[in-house]
Design a protein around this motif. Structure first.
Motif, mmCIF file in Angstrom:
data_model
loop_
_atom_site.group_PDB
_atom_site.id
_atom_site.type_symbol
_atom_site.label_atom_id
_atom_site.label_comp_id
_atom_site.label_asym_id
_atom_site.label_seq_id
_atom_site.Cartn_x
_atom_site.Cartn_y
_atom_site.Cartn_z
ATOM 1 N N SER A 54 -0.454 -28.658 39.284
ATOM 2 C CA SER A 54 -0.865 -29.079 37.942
ATOM 3 C C SER A 54 -1.298 -30.537 37.915
ATOM 4 O O SER A 54 -1.152 -31.285 38.891
ATOM 5 C CB SER A 54 0.308 -28.896 36.981
ATOM 6 N N PHE A 55 -1.805 -30.953 36.743
ATOM 7 C CA PHE A 55 -2.181 -32.346 36.547
ATOM 8 C C PHE A 55 -0.945 -33.243 36.618
ATOM 9 O O PHE A 55 -1.017 -34.370 37.114
ATOM 10 C CB PHE A 55 -2.881 -32.515 35.196
ATOM 11 N N THR B 220 -7.619 -27.028 42.804
ATOM 12 C CA THR B 220 -7.153 -26.143 41.734
ATOM 13 C C THR B 220 -7.672 -26.614 40.380
ATOM 14 O O THR B 220 -8.167 -25.823 39.575
ATOM 15 C CB THR B 220 -5.613 -26.089 41.718
ATOM 16 N N LEU B 221 -7.583 -27.924 40.140
ATOM 17 C CA LEU B 221 -8.028 -28.472 38.861
ATOM 18 C C LEU B 221 -9.543 -28.370 38.686
ATOM 19 O O LEU B 221 -10.033 -28.314 37.555
ATOM 20 C CB LEU B 221 -7.585 -29.926 38.730
ATOM 21 N N VAL C 256 -10.477 -25.528 36.568
ATOM 22 C CA VAL C 256 -9.957 -25.472 35.199
ATOM 23 C C VAL C 256 -11.086 -25.757 34.214
ATOM 24 O O VAL C 256 -11.867 -26.690 34.414
ATOM 25 C CB VAL C 256 -8.829 -26.508 35.011
ATOM 26 N N SER D 80 -7.631 -29.493 31.973
ATOM 27 C CA SER D 80 -7.097 -29.982 33.245
ATOM 28 C C SER D 80 -5.677 -30.469 33.111
ATOM 29 O O SER D 80 -4.831 -30.213 33.960
ATOM 30 C CB SER D 80 -7.977 -31.122 33.774
ATOM 31 N N GLN D 81 -5.386 -31.188 32.020
ATOM 32 C CA GLN D 81 -4.067 -31.777 31.883
ATOM 33 C C GLN D 81 -3.028 -30.771 31.397
ATOM 34 O O GLN D 81 -1.841 -31.037 31.437
ATOM 35 C CB GLN D 81 -4.137 -32.976 30.931
ATOM 36 N N GLY E 100 -2.746 -27.724 32.743
ATOM 37 C CA GLY E 100 -2.298 -26.901 33.862
ATOM 38 C C GLY E 100 -2.848 -25.502 33.813
ATOM 39 O O GLY E 100 -2.552 -24.694 34.681
ATOM 40 N N THR F 137 -5.220 -22.723 34.688
ATOM 41 C CA THR F 137 -6.109 -22.615 35.836
ATOM 42 C C THR F 137 -7.098 -21.483 35.701
ATOM 43 O O THR F 137 -7.571 -20.923 36.676
ATOM 44 C CB THR F 137 -5.284 -22.411 37.134
ATOM 45 N N LEU G 274 -12.830 -35.796 37.140
ATOM 46 C CA LEU G 274 -11.688 -35.796 38.070
ATOM 47 C C LEU G 274 -11.981 -36.626 39.309
ATOM 48 O O LEU G 274 -11.141 -37.416 39.761
ATOM 49 C CB LEU G 274 -11.341 -34.360 38.470
#
Length: 363
Positions: free
Chosen positions: A43-44, A73-74, A77, A82-83, A85, A87, A101
């Motif tokens: 996650s972020f 992974t991000l 998104v 993104s923040q 989590g 996906t 990013l």
């Protein structure tokens, strides 16, 4: 115990306790990151935790690899999530999110790069980010990031012109900018000319720069090919480089980096390497003429610099190359045993090497 000594002991204990707390916090953070990676929670928030770890210890290469996995992974998104989590979605359609990013991560690395300019992992990870931009972003957006990076590299080298990490990184940037992936497909679009002039600028600001001289030596053959240089143009370039290195050697004859570049130029006259040099079509007479001039020039330089081992070493090498070209020793043959003896005195750690050289040359 004296009061001042008791005070020092108290300060030491407090400092020690503070250090132990930091170590414990660091270990806890490492455990948290490892556990979240094992659980697949890329996650972020985990990205932020990895940032904190790398600010403490940028040599922890495993965390850099985790960070790559997190970002990939991000990248998939949807924009704005993104923040959170989440996906879901596809990254290739979300260029704005990916560019944000990558740009944010490049910015995160800047303070680390200033503090640890010789850390391999930072440079490697930065290259990975830019390669990801080439893979995932439109050409115009990726080009912009790469050109910004070239400017950053120039600023880094202005602070430490001999940082070989920065020079190697620069070559990778130029290679990427010249690639078909970034839209440069013709020789007219190459960066050889400006890079050649850049080495001149950096050498003029600091002669003792191994990396700048090395970069220059790699650019010259390519530069001549791109200019479609004929024999006369190649001789002009050779004469120009010989003049440049001669001025530099007179400035500081004890500088090893200058002698390495001089040795590289002397390969032009060595039958074994001449074919891949900047002037591969020199005749034997032309090579012998250059060699004689170089030997005479070094003998003049020796006057007043008798304690410089590099001059003796270069003189011996040039005499050997002269013999390889003509089959006979140059007129200075009778001086060669004296030069070897001077090398034995000036470079006692390699006395065995010079003794062996004298034996092999069979004066």
């Amino acid at each position: 115990m004296a009061p001042e000594l008791m005070g020092l002991g108290y300060q030491h204990n407090e400092s020690r306790k503070k250090e132990l707390r930091k170590i414990e916090e660091y270990r806890e953070l490492v455990d948290q990151v490892n556990e979240e990676v094992r659980s697949g929670s890329l996650s972020f928030e985990l990205l932020q935790k990895s940032s904190k770890l790398l600010q403490i210890n940028p040599e922890y290469y495993t965390i850099w690899n985790y960070r790559r996995r997190i970002l990939r992974t991000l990248f998939s998104v949807p924009h704005g999530d993104s923040q959170s989590g989440d996906t879901g979605g596809t990254g290739l359609e979300n260029h704005e999110n990916i560019e944000t990013l990558i740009s944010d991560d490049l910015s995160f690395l800047l303070p680390l790069l200033r503090q640890y300019p010789k850390c391999y992992w930072i440079w490697n990870y930065r290259s990975w980010l830019l390669n990801e931009s080439t893979r995932l972003l439109p050409t115009s957006a990726s080009q912009k990031l790469w050109y910004q990076e070239l400017g950053l590299d120039s600023r880094m080298l202005s602070l430490d012109s001999r940082n070989f990490h920065g020079w190697g990184y620069r070559r990778n940037i130029v290679k990427a900018l010249e690639s078909k992936e970034l839209g440069l497909q013709t020789k007219s679009a190459t960066m050889t000319e400006p890079e050649f002039h850049y080495t001149t600028k950096m050498i003029e600001s600091n002669l003792s720069n191994f990396s700048a001289w090395h970069h220059r030596s790699k650019l010259i053959p390519r530069l001549l090919d791109e200019r479609k240089a004929d024999h006369d143009a190649r001789l002009k370039m050779l004469d120009s480089e010989l003049e440049l290195i001669e001025r530099a050697l007179y400035t500081d004859p004890a500088d090893q980096s200058l002698w390495f570049y001089h040795q590289n130029l002397m390969c032009t006259f060595d039958p074994l390497y001449a074919g891949s040099s900047m002037a591969p079509d020199l005749t034997k007479d032309e090579r012998l003429h250059y060699l004689s001039n170089q030997i005479e020039g070094l003998l003049e330089m020796l006057d007043g610099a008798e304690d410089c081992k590099w001059i003796y070493q270069s003189l011996l090498q040039l005499c050997v190359v002269h013999k390889d070209n003509s089959g006979t020793w140059p007129n200075q043959k009778q001086e060669m045993p004296k030069w070897v003896e001077e090398l034995r005195k000036l470079d006692p750690l390699r006395a065995g090497r010079w003794t062996d050289l004298k034996r092999n040359l069979a004066f």
